[in-house]
Design a protein around this motif. Structure first.
Motif, PDB file in Angstrom:
ATOM      1  N   PHE A   3       0.854  -1.181   0.000  1.00 18.08           N
ATOM      2  CA  PHE A   3       0.000   0.000   0.000  1.00 18.08           C
ATOM      3  C   PHE A   3       0.892   1.234   0.000  1.00 18.08           C
ATOM      4  O   PHE A   3       2.049   1.167   0.415  1.00 18.08           O
ATOM      5  N   TRP A   4       0.356   2.329  -0.473  1.00 17.06           N
ATOM      6  CA  TRP A   4       1.116   3.576  -0.546  1.00 17.06           C
ATOM      7  C   TRP A   4       0.315   4.721   0.047  1.00 17.06           C
ATOM      8  O   TRP A   4      -0.898   4.789  -0.119  1.00 17.06           O
ATOM      9  N   ALA A   5       1.044   5.634   0.669  1.00 16.96           N
ATOM     10  CA  ALA A   5       0.520   6.974   0.941  1.00 16.96           C
ATOM     11  C   ALA A   5       1.218   7.841  -0.093  1.00 16.96           C
ATOM     12  O   ALA A   5       2.376   7.590  -0.457  1.00 16.96           O
ATOM     13  N   TYR A   6       0.511   8.855  -0.614  1.00 13.05           N
ATOM     14  CA  TYR A   6       1.115   9.671  -1.667  1.00 13.05           C
ATOM     15  C   TYR A   6       0.590  11.103  -1.606  1.00 13.05           C
ATOM     16  O   TYR A   6      -0.462  11.371  -1.018  1.00 13.05           O
ATOM     17  N   VAL A   7       1.374  12.002  -2.204  1.00 13.74           N
ATOM     18  CA  VAL A   7       0.973  13.399  -2.321  1.00 13.74           C
ATOM     19  C   VAL A   7       1.142  13.799  -3.778  1.00 13.74           C
ATOM     20  O   VAL A   7       2.199  13.572  -4.374  1.00 13.74           O
ATOM     21  N   LEU A   8       0.079  14.374  -4.348  1.00  7.14           N
ATOM     22  CA  LEU A   8       0.118  14.883  -5.717  1.00  7.14           C
ATOM     23  C   LEU A   8       0.206  16.405  -5.690  1.00  7.14           C
ATOM     24  O   LEU A   8      -0.447  17.049  -4.863  1.00  7.14           O
ATOM     25  N   ARG A   9       0.987  16.957  -6.596  1.00  8.27           N
ATOM     26  CA  ARG A   9       1.007  18.409  -6.799  1.00  8.27           C
ATOM     27  C   ARG A   9       0.049  18.691  -7.947  1.00  8.27           C
ATOM     28  O   ARG A   9       0.172  18.126  -9.030  1.00  8.27           O
ATOM     29  N   CYS A  10      -0.914  19.561  -7.693  1.00 10.58           N
ATOM     30  CA  CYS A  10      -1.936  19.887  -8.690  1.00 10.58           C
ATOM     31  C   CYS A  10      -1.504  21.081  -9.533  1.00 10.58           C
ATOM     32  O   CYS A  10      -0.560  21.798  -9.188  1.00 10.58           O
ATOM     33  N   ALA A  11      -2.212  21.301 -10.627  1.00  7.42           N
ATOM     34  CA  ALA A  11      -1.886  22.393 -11.553  1.00  7.42           C
ATOM     35  C   ALA A  11      -1.939  23.757 -10.878  1.00  7.42           C
ATOM     36  O   ALA A  11      -1.204  24.665 -11.257  1.00  7.42           O
ATOM     37  N   ASP A  12      -2.803  23.902  -9.862  1.00  4.95           N
ATOM     38  CA  ASP A  12      -2.898  25.187  -9.160  1.00  4.95           C
ATOM     39  C   ASP A  12      -1.887  25.294  -8.017  1.00  4.95           C
ATOM     40  O   ASP A  12      -1.964  26.177  -7.188  1.00  4.95           O
ATOM     41  N   ASP A  13      -0.926  24.363  -7.971  1.00 12.38           N
ATOM     42  CA  ASP A  13       0.158  24.309  -6.990  1.00 12.38           C
ATOM     43  C   ASP A  13      -0.326  23.912  -5.594  1.00 12.38           C
ATOM     44  O   ASP A  13       0.383  24.099  -4.615  1.00 12.38           O
ATOM     45  N   SER A  14      -1.527  23.358  -5.500  1.00 11.73           N
ATOM     46  CA  SER A  14      -1.998  22.816  -4.223  1.00 11.73           C
ATOM     47  C   SER A  14      -1.581  21.352  -4.156  1.00 11.73           C
ATOM     48  O   SER A  14      -1.078  20.789  -5.138  1.00 11.73           O
ATOM     49  N   TYR A  15      -1.789  20.730  -2.995  1.00 14.36           N
ATOM     50  CA  TYR A  15      -1.425  19.330  -2.807  1.00 14.36           C
ATOM     51  C   TYR A  15      -2.650  18.501  -2.479  1.00 14.36           C
ATOM     52  O   TYR A  15      -3.554  18.945  -1.773  1.00 14.36           O
TER      53      TYR A  15
END
Length: 128
Positions: A3-15
């Motif tokens: 399993f993974w925990a993850y963080v994505l960076r969005c186009a509006d620079d939010s996470y």
């Protein structure tokens, strides 16, 4: 199973922080917009950080913990800057107090016996 925990960076620079048992598929689903919600309106997304966990519960706990972190602390995680992660765990109001007092985390040891606080030297007598 992994399993993974993850963080994505969005186009509006939010996470966006999440957990999954299929990291590549989850990123693809966020990227394509097939998952309704936060990332659907903030594409494209890129993977900023991920970590494997042996159980879903551990991945979920990591997700919940990271969601509560400040932006600066998340970015320290991405850089793998353990000192900054630790320092940023202290609430800003407490950090400000430590800076004003000169106290650091290393100051947790007792002061040497030769250092004593002296009473205030006031010229006026104490109030009755």
């Amino acid at each position: 199973m992994t399993f993974w925990a993850y963080v994505l960076r969005c186009a509006d620079d939010s996470y966006y922080t999440g957990h999954t048992d299929a990291l590549e598929a989850s990123i693809g689903a966020h990227q394509s917009g097939e998952l309704p919600g936060y990332t659907q309106r903030r594409r494209p997304v890129t993977l900023a950080w991920s970590q494997e966990f042996p159980t879903r519960l551990e991945a979920l706990e990591a997700e919940r913990r990271i969601k509560g972190w400040s932006r600066a602390r998340k970015e320290a995680l991405f850089r793998e800057d353990r000192a900054a992660i630790h320092a940023l765990a202290t609430p800003p109001s407490e950090r400000a107090l430590r800076l004003r007092s000169g106290r650091t985390d290393e100051d947790n040891e007792a002061l040497p016996t030769s250092v004593r606080a002296e009473p205030s030297r006031s010229t006026s007598p104490p109030p009755p």
